[in-house]
Design a protein around this motif. Structure first.
Motif, PDB file in Angstrom:
ATOM      1  N   GLY A  12      34.882  12.479 -45.112  1.00 50.44           N
ATOM      2  CA  GLY A  12      33.592  12.358 -45.904  1.00 50.44           C
ATOM      3  C   GLY A  12      32.386  13.286 -45.784  1.00 50.44           C
ATOM      4  N   ARG A  13      31.284  12.532 -45.860  1.00 49.14           N
ATOM      5  CA  ARG A  13      30.071  13.382 -46.325  1.00 49.14           C
ATOM      6  C   ARG A  13      29.668  13.984 -44.803  1.00 49.14           C
ATOM      7  NH1 ARG A  13      26.154   7.795 -45.318  1.00 49.14           N
ATOM      8  NH2 ARG A  13      27.232   7.481 -43.616  1.00 49.14           N
ATOM      9  N   GLY A  14      29.772  13.659 -43.581  1.00 44.18           N
ATOM     10  CA  GLY A  14      30.041  14.383 -42.688  1.00 44.18           C
ATOM     11  C   GLY A  14      28.250  14.389 -41.778  1.00 44.18           C
ATOM     12  N   SER A  15      27.941  13.296 -41.997  1.00 39.62           N
ATOM     13  CA  SER A  15      26.361  13.290 -41.415  1.00 39.62           C
ATOM     14  C   SER A  15      26.577  13.279 -39.944  1.00 39.62           C
ATOM     15  CB  SER A  15      25.584  12.170 -42.030  1.00 39.62           C
ATOM     16  OG  SER A  15      25.844  10.908 -41.334  1.00 39.62           O
ATOM     17  N   ASN A  16      27.381  12.757 -39.386  1.00 40.37           N
ATOM     18  CA  ASN A  16      27.440  12.821 -37.774  1.00 40.37           C
ATOM     19  C   ASN A  16      28.019  14.243 -37.515  1.00 40.37           C
ATOM     20  OD1 ASN A  16      27.111  10.145 -36.142  1.00 40.37           O
ATOM     21  ND2 ASN A  16      28.120   9.419 -38.091  1.00 40.37           N
ATOM     22  N   MET A  17      28.733  14.801 -38.315  1.00 41.37           N
ATOM     23  CA  MET A  17      29.111  16.178 -38.001  1.00 41.37           C
ATOM     24  C   MET A  17      28.120  17.166 -38.014  1.00 41.37           C
ATOM     25  SD  MET A  17      30.959  18.617 -40.822  1.00 41.37           S
ATOM     26  CE  MET A  17      29.474  19.142 -41.523  1.00 41.37           C
ATOM     27  N   LEU A  89      35.971  12.813 -33.496  1.00 36.94           N
ATOM     28  CA  LEU A  89      36.215  12.111 -34.761  1.00 36.94           C
ATOM     29  C   LEU A  89      34.864  11.762 -35.239  1.00 36.94           C
ATOM     30  CD1 LEU A  89      39.255   9.875 -33.693  1.00 36.94           C
ATOM     31  CD2 LEU A  89      39.548  12.175 -34.420  1.00 36.94           C
ATOM     32  N   ALA A  90      34.741  12.035 -36.357  1.00 40.19           N
ATOM     33  CA  ALA A  90      33.341  11.541 -36.983  1.00 40.19           C
ATOM     34  C   ALA A  90      33.511  11.127 -38.695  1.00 40.19           C
ATOM     35  CB  ALA A  90      32.456  12.671 -37.048  1.00 40.19           C
ATOM     36  N   GLY A  91      33.508   9.713 -38.692  1.00 36.66           N
ATOM     37  CA  GLY A  91      34.144   9.287 -39.996  1.00 36.66           C
ATOM     38  C   GLY A  91      35.537   9.812 -40.472  1.00 36.66           C
ATOM     39  N   PHE A  92      36.293   9.904 -39.395  1.00 32.88           N
ATOM     40  CA  PHE A  92      37.804  10.243 -39.857  1.00 32.88           C
ATOM     41  C   PHE A  92      38.461   9.135 -40.115  1.00 32.88           C
ATOM     42  CE2 PHE A  92      42.015  11.685 -38.229  1.00 32.88           C
ATOM     43  CZ  PHE A  92      42.265  12.802 -39.493  1.00 32.88           C
ATOM     44  N   ASN A 110      35.338   9.043 -30.390  1.00 35.08           N
ATOM     45  CA  ASN A 110      35.022   8.541 -31.510  1.00 35.08           C
ATOM     46  C   ASN A 110      33.610   8.131 -31.736  1.00 35.08           C
ATOM     47  OD1 ASN A 110      35.699   7.783 -34.574  1.00 35.08           O
ATOM     48  ND2 ASN A 110      36.020   5.676 -33.608  1.00 35.08           N
ATOM     49  N   ILE A 111      33.057   7.768 -32.839  1.00 40.86           N
ATOM     50  CA  ILE A 111      31.723   7.096 -33.143  1.00 40.86           C
ATOM     51  C   ILE A 111      32.058   5.870 -34.082  1.00 40.86           C
ATOM     52  CG2 ILE A 111      30.791   8.690 -35.078  1.00 40.86           C
ATOM     53  CD1 ILE A 111      27.937   7.591 -33.125  1.00 40.86           C
ATOM     54  N   HIS A 112      31.589   4.858 -33.607  1.00 37.85           N
ATOM     55  CA  HIS A 112      32.104   3.432 -34.312  1.00 37.85           C
ATOM     56  C   HIS A 112      30.563   2.851 -34.684  1.00 37.85           C
ATOM     57  CE1 HIS A 112      34.293   0.309 -36.082  1.00 37.85           C
ATOM     58  NE2 HIS A 112      33.273  -0.621 -35.172  1.00 37.85           N
ATOM     59  N   PRO A 113      30.400   2.549 -35.881  1.00 39.76           N
ATOM     60  CA  PRO A 113      29.043   1.676 -36.213  1.00 39.76           C
ATOM     61  C   PRO A 113      28.943   0.465 -35.915  1.00 39.76           C
ATOM     62  CG  PRO A 113      30.385   1.919 -38.120  1.00 39.76           C
ATOM     63  CD  PRO A 113      31.128   2.573 -37.126  1.00 39.76           C
ATOM     64  N   ALA A 114      29.089  -0.034 -34.493  1.00 40.83           N
ATOM     65  CA  ALA A 114      28.808  -1.364 -33.800  1.00 40.83           C
ATOM     66  C   ALA A 114      28.722  -1.245 -32.385  1.00 40.83           C
ATOM     67  CB  ALA A 114      29.838  -2.280 -34.317  1.00 40.83           C
ATOM     68  N   VAL A 173      21.187   2.061 -38.330  1.00 42.86           N
ATOM     69  CA  VAL A 173      22.430   2.358 -37.317  1.00 42.86           C
ATOM     70  C   VAL A 173      22.705   3.854 -37.229  1.00 42.86           C
ATOM     71  CG1 VAL A 173      24.861   1.723 -36.954  1.00 42.86           C
ATOM     72  CG2 VAL A 173      23.282  -0.151 -37.293  1.00 42.86           C
ATOM     73  N   LEU A 174      22.820   4.319 -38.591  1.00 45.00           N
ATOM     74  CA  LEU A 174      23.281   5.801 -38.739  1.00 45.00           C
ATOM     75  C   LEU A 174      22.230   6.550 -38.081  1.00 45.00           C
ATOM     76  CD1 LEU A 174      25.605   7.336 -40.069  1.00 45.00           C
ATOM     77  CD2 LEU A 174      23.931   7.636 -42.114  1.00 45.00           C
ATOM     78  N   GLU A 175      20.879   6.103 -37.841  1.00 48.55           N
ATOM     79  CA  GLU A 175      19.726   7.225 -37.083  1.00 48.55           C
ATOM     80  C   GLU A 175      20.287   7.230 -35.707  1.00 48.55           C
ATOM     81  OE1 GLU A 175      16.127   5.640 -38.249  1.00 48.55           O
ATOM     82  OE2 GLU A 175      16.530   6.394 -40.112  1.00 48.55           O
ATOM     83  N   VAL A 176      20.707   5.926 -35.147  1.00 50.36           N
ATOM     84  CA  VAL A 176      21.121   5.712 -33.860  1.00 50.36           C
ATOM     85  C   VAL A 176      22.386   6.840 -33.616  1.00 50.36           C
ATOM     86  CG1 VAL A 176      21.986   4.362 -32.160  1.00 50.36           C
ATOM     87  CG2 VAL A 176      19.877   3.715 -33.364  1.00 50.36           C
ATOM     88  N   GLU A 177      23.468   6.728 -34.529  1.00 51.71           N
ATOM     89  CA  GLU A 177      24.689   7.451 -34.460  1.00 51.71           C
ATOM     90  C   GLU A 177      24.242   8.954 -34.347  1.00 51.71           C
ATOM     91  OE1 GLU A 177      27.762   6.658 -37.433  1.00 51.71           O
ATOM     92  OE2 GLU A 177      26.815   4.695 -37.895  1.00 51.71           O
ATOM     93  N   HIS A 178      23.460   9.351 -35.107  1.00 50.01           N
ATOM     94  CA  HIS A 178      22.899  11.045 -34.973  1.00 50.01           C
ATOM     95  C   HIS A 178      22.251  11.258 -33.623  1.00 50.01           C
ATOM     96  CE1 HIS A 178      23.050  10.771 -39.602  1.00 50.01           C
ATOM     97  NE2 HIS A 178      24.255  10.618 -38.955  1.00 50.01           N
TER      98      HIS A 178
HETATM   99  C1  GRF Z   1      29.757   6.573 -39.528  1.00 51.14           C
HETATM  100  O1  GRF Z   1      29.095   5.450 -40.010  1.00 51.14           O
HETATM  101  C2  GRF Z   1      30.603   6.347 -38.342  1.00 51.14           C
HETATM  102  O2  GRF Z   1      30.093   5.718 -37.333  1.00 51.14           O
HETATM  103  C3  GRF Z   1      31.746   5.849 -39.189  1.00 51.14           C
HETATM  104  O3  GRF Z   1      31.995   6.476 -40.439  1.00 51.14           O
HETATM  105  C4  GRF Z   1      30.765   6.959 -40.733  1.00 51.14           C
HETATM  106  C5  GRF Z   1      30.793   8.410 -41.156  1.00 51.14           C
HETATM  107  O4  GRF Z   1      29.719   8.845 -41.559  1.00 51.14           O
HETATM  108  N1  GRF Z   1      33.098   6.172 -38.298  1.00 51.14           N
HETATM  109  P1  GRF Z   1      29.257  10.387 -41.829  1.00 51.14           P
HETATM  110  O5  GRF Z   1      30.591  11.149 -42.495  1.00 51.14           O
HETATM  111  O6  GRF Z   1      29.399  10.979 -40.037  1.00 51.14           O
HETATM  112  O7  GRF Z   1      28.109  10.676 -42.512  1.00 51.14           O
END
Ligand code: GRF
Length: 195
Positions: A12-17, A89-92, A110-114, A173-178
């Protein structure tokens, strides 16, 4: 310092990417983003990666019908073409079979939002709110055949605040992911040498 060649797999959008790409610009970062691969043609992250001069590839799972292994063989071929050493893996949004996962044991994250092991799977923010959870967050973990189950590398926690919606909580949570994904990749890409 030899930088590890990393592929980021997105849907998708790839913000973690984007967070990983930004981190890898630092001279002392131990990894370079050598490939961004999407299973969704036209995924937003592909254009963003290409604009950064990063090689991109699309392996459309729909072209392989129910043959998950044929899809994964095509993904593996791209990873080999680009001499990839670590996969992020980033939103894969595809479940991977042991065929691919076993080839990347200890080298696929992988990143998981929890805060795993809580809230495996989808709709994590909705479920945390429905439960009245006081804390929530994100986890970077090694990928194993069982979904969202591999050894944890790093976690980041956020409070659940009064009045939170899935949007406000998800944004926190997304800010923490990044923040934690680049740090986790730094950890596993770092080679400690005695000399
Ligand atoms: C993130 O919340 C990630 O944790 C989950 O899918 C979402 C992907 O977002 N696995 P993005 O594409 O990285 O913006």
């Amino acid at each position: 310092m030899s930088r590890k060649r990393v592929a980021i797999l997105i849907s998708g959008r790839g913000s973690n990417m984007a967070a990983l790409i930004a981190a890898a610009k630092a001279a002392d970062y131990p990894a370079e983003i050598a490939l961004v691969l999407s299973n969704v043609p036209g995924a937003g992250g592909l254009a963003a990666a290409a604009a950064e001069g990063i090689a991109t590839a699309t392996v459309d799972h729909k072209l392989y019908g129910r043959d998950r292994e044929a899809f994964e063989r095509a993904v593996q071929a791209e990873l080999e073409t680009h001499a990839i050493e670590i996969v992020c893996l980033a939103g894969f949004m595809r479940i991977l079979t042991p065929w691919l996962v076993s080839r990347w044991q200890d080298r696929m994250i992988n990143i998981h939002p929890a805060l795993l092991p809580a809230y495996k799977g989808l709709d994590t923010h909705e479920r945390a709110l429905a439960d009245g959870a006081a804390r929530h967050g994100a986890t970077v973990h090694f990928v194993v055949p069982e979904m969202d189950a591999g050894p944890i590398i790093l976690q980041g926690e956020v409070p659940v605040l009064p009045g939170d919606t899935t949007e406000t909580l998800g944004k926190r949570v997304l800010e923490v992911e990044h923040r934690i994904y680049p740090e986790a990749l730094r950890m596993i890409a770092t080679e400690y040498r005695l000399s």
